[in-house]
Motif scaffolding. Sequence first.
Motif, PDB file in Angstrom:
ATOM      1  N   UNK A  48       0.824  -1.205   0.000  1.00 41.29           N
ATOM      2  CA  UNK A  48       0.000   0.000   0.000  1.00 41.29           C
ATOM      3  C   UNK A  48       0.861   1.258   0.000  1.00 41.29           C
ATOM      4  N   UNK A  49       1.951   1.225   0.725  1.00 42.97           N
ATOM      5  CA  UNK A  49       2.879   2.359   0.721  1.00 42.97           C
ATOM      6  C   UNK A  49       3.591   2.454  -0.630  1.00 42.97           C
ATOM      7  N   UNK A  94      12.480  -0.380  -0.330  1.00 45.47           N
ATOM      8  CA  UNK A  94      13.373  -1.433  -0.810  1.00 45.47           C
ATOM      9  C   UNK A  94      12.866  -2.059  -2.096  1.00 45.47           C
ATOM     10  N   UNK A  95      11.565  -2.325  -2.158  1.00 39.63           N
ATOM     11  CA  UNK A  95      10.970  -2.886  -3.372  1.00 39.63           C
ATOM     12  C   UNK A  95      11.079  -1.886  -4.519  1.00 39.63           C
ATOM     13  N   UNK A  96      10.786  -0.621  -4.242  1.00 42.50           N
ATOM     14  CA  UNK A  96      10.852   0.411  -5.283  1.00 42.50           C
ATOM     15  C   UNK A  96      12.265   0.537  -5.830  1.00 42.50           C
ATOM     16  N   UNK A  97      13.249   0.508  -4.956  1.00 46.19           N
ATOM     17  CA  UNK A  97      14.643   0.605  -5.393  1.00 46.19           C
ATOM     18  C   UNK A  97      15.022  -0.614  -6.225  1.00 46.19           C
ATOM     19  N   UNK A  98      14.614  -1.798  -5.783  1.00 44.24           N
ATOM     20  CA  UNK A  98      14.906  -3.018  -6.535  1.00 44.24           C
ATOM     21  C   UNK A  98      14.259  -2.977  -7.915  1.00 44.24           C
ATOM     22  N   UNK A  99      13.040  -2.453  -7.990  1.00 46.98           N
ATOM     23  CA  UNK A  99      12.356  -2.341  -9.282  1.00 46.98           C
ATOM     24  C   UNK A  99      13.089  -1.368 -10.201  1.00 46.98           C
ATOM     25  N   UNK A 100      13.528  -0.243  -9.659  1.00 49.13           N
ATOM     26  CA  UNK A 100      14.258   0.736 -10.456  1.00 49.13           C
ATOM     27  C   UNK A 100      15.594   0.171 -10.937  1.00 49.13           C
ATOM     28  N   UNK A 101      16.288  -0.557 -10.059  1.00 49.20           N
ATOM     29  CA  UNK A 101      17.555  -1.177 -10.443  1.00 49.20           C
ATOM     30  C   UNK A 101      17.342  -2.195 -11.550  1.00 49.20           C
TER      31      UNK A 101
END
Length: 118
Positions: A48-49, A94-101
């Motif tokens: 949700x965040x 953490x998920x957002x960063x992993x997705x961007x990477x």
Amino acid sequence: MATRSDAPVLDTLAAMTIDSIEHCNMDEKTLITTRIAALVAMDAPAISYLAHISPAVKADFTVEQLQDVLVAIAPVVGTARVMSAAGHIAQAFGVAIAMLESEAEAMAAAEAESRHKS
């Protein structure tokens, strides 16, 4: 006639969000602040965040403002909810960063492949 979707739940949530935004007269920053406070109060999961990271960035919502929201609502929602929210927010980042990477790696690989073919 309605068409069948491959992701009816996500489509419904997206439609609800769009309707909410269209019927709300808050500026972007106030809207994201309110939504984050509601997520904390509901003990929302990280996903949700995650859905609010991009709108928060677009609204120039800072980490300091996020901290201010958590400080402001702590006496109302309690320590456990605020600490849970902090963990869920960290997980979402953490998920957002992993997705961007992953996206950056895919773009770099496609670019390298394109150069290799040239």
